[in-house]
Design a protein around this motif. Structure first.
Motif, PDB file in Angstrom:
ATOM      1  N   SER A 160       0.839  -1.201   0.000  1.00 14.69           N
ATOM      2  CA  SER A 160       0.000   0.000   0.000  1.00 14.69           C
ATOM      3  C   SER A 160       0.872   1.248   0.000  1.00 14.69           C
ATOM      4  N   ILE A 161       1.924   1.214   0.811  1.00 13.02           N
ATOM      5  CA  ILE A 161       2.859   2.343   0.857  1.00 13.02           C
ATOM      6  C   ILE A 161       3.628   2.448  -0.456  1.00 13.02           C
ATOM      7  N   ALA A 162       4.163   1.297  -0.909  1.00 13.39           N
ATOM      8  CA  ALA A 162       4.968   1.291  -2.134  1.00 13.39           C
ATOM      9  C   ALA A 162       4.145   1.719  -3.343  1.00 13.39           C
TER      10      ALA A 162
ATOM     11  N   ILE B  64       2.794   5.606  -7.528  1.00 12.42           N
ATOM     12  CA  ILE B  64       1.834   6.418  -8.281  1.00 12.42           C
ATOM     13  C   ILE B  64       2.258   7.887  -8.270  1.00 12.42           C
ATOM     14  N   GLU B  65       2.741   8.346  -7.120  1.00  9.67           N
ATOM     15  CA  GLU B  65       3.187   9.739  -7.015  1.00  9.67           C
ATOM     16  C   GLU B  65       4.350  10.033  -7.962  1.00  9.67           C
ATOM     17  N   HIS B  66       5.197   9.028  -8.192  1.00  4.46           N
ATOM     18  CA  HIS B  66       6.394   9.223  -9.015  1.00  4.46           C
ATOM     19  C   HIS B  66       6.258   8.582 -10.400  1.00  4.46           C
TER      20      HIS B  66
ATOM     21  N   LEU C 225       3.853  -2.228 -11.021  1.00 13.36           N
ATOM     22  CA  LEU C 225       2.993  -1.334 -10.242  1.00 13.36           C
ATOM     23  C   LEU C 225       3.791  -0.572  -9.186  1.00 13.36           C
ATOM     24  N   LEU C 226       4.806  -1.224  -8.643  1.00  8.46           N
ATOM     25  CA  LEU C 226       5.590  -0.642  -7.551  1.00  8.46           C
ATOM     26  C   LEU C 226       6.921  -0.067  -8.023  1.00  8.46           C
TER      27      LEU C 226
ATOM     28  N   GLY D 186      -3.920   8.007 -11.474  1.00  7.50           N
ATOM     29  CA  GLY D 186      -3.478   8.661 -10.251  1.00  7.50           C
ATOM     30  C   GLY D 186      -4.442   8.575  -9.087  1.00  7.50           C
ATOM     31  N   ARG D 187      -5.365   7.617  -9.121  1.00 10.68           N
ATOM     32  CA  ARG D 187      -6.331   7.470  -8.027  1.00 10.68           C
ATOM     33  C   ARG D 187      -5.742   6.531  -6.971  1.00 10.68           C
TER      34      ARG D 187
END
Length: 240
Positions: free
Chosen positions: A102-104, A109-111, A156-157, A207-208
């Motif tokens: 979840s954190i990764a 997504i932010e990057h 994804l990560l 970006g959701r």
């Protein structure tokens, strides 16, 4: 999870002792994760040296590393063997995996960038065109699908800035894969995994973050529920 055959690549181009040790570690790790080497099976150094066409030293080094990771068991009298599956650990494994990923995923997504989105588009497309099973009548693992599935979840990560976080997630994914194989046959005809992957993919590239994390959590939790159900059914059906 599926990885490239590291030993084949090293053999093709030669390599140092350190490179061979790393390659045999990767291949052993992959074979354990994929069930090629089944839980409880003996890992005798001589037999492994013959199997992977390397000397005893790289084998011992790989087995020691895998022992420290919990994938291999070691006893003074019996030597090395593939670690068994402790079904009581599955809920804990899933919980920890969800927490870390979840954190990764949020940070990835932010990057995210165009290259990441392009890779995900290609992987989702390939997954949709690759059969989950080699047989339509019964479940037979398709290595090509498994390789794409592993790469999809890793992609994804991929933009998470912490290599430590990505490494931890890889380790948990390998362990989860061993359990997941139990559920694959049972859900083969009823579960629409492509729809689950598609939904996660769309949330990520748009970006959701919160929705992507929720969908990924549901994806893993659903698998765990199926595995636990199958284990319970097997236990109930076993003769007393």
């Amino acid at each position: 999870m599926a990885r490239k055959n590291a030993l084949t690549e090293v053999s093709a181009r030669g390599g140092t002792t350190a490179t061979r040790a790393s390659a045999v570690y990767e291949q052993l790790r992959s074979d354990i994760a994929h069930g090629v080497l089944e839980p409880g099976s003996k890992l005798r150094v001589e037999a492994m040296s013959t199997r992977y066409n390397v000397g005893a030293s790289p084998i011992r080094e790989a087995l020691s590393r895998l022992s420290s990771e919990g994938l291999v068991s070691r006893t003074d009298l019996r030597g090395f063997s593939v670690a068994g599956l402790n079904w009581d650990e599955l809920p804990i494994l899933t919980h920890n995996r969800v927490q870390l990923e979840s954190i990764a995923l949020s940070e990835s997504i932010e990057h995210r960038d165009q290259a990441m989105e392009d890779e995900l588009v290609l992987l989702v497309h390939k997954l949709s065109r690759t059969p989950r099973s080699l047989s339509e009548e019964q479940f037979v693992t398709n290595p090509a699908w498994e390789a794409l599935h592993f790469e999809f979840h890793r992609a994804l990560l991929s933009r998470c800035p912490s290599r430590w976080m990505r490494s931890f997630c890889d380790s948990l994914a390998d362990e989860a894969y061993r359990f997941r194989q139990v559920a694959a046959g049972k859900t083969f005809s009823s579960r629409n995994e492509h729809a689950e992957h598609q939904a996660i993919f769309e949330a990520v590239i748009e970006g959701r973050k919160e929705e992507a994390v929720r969908l990924l959590t549901d994806h893993y939790t659903r698998t765990t529920t199926v595995i636990e159900s199958q284990v319970k059914e097997s236990a109930d059906a076993a003769p007393v």
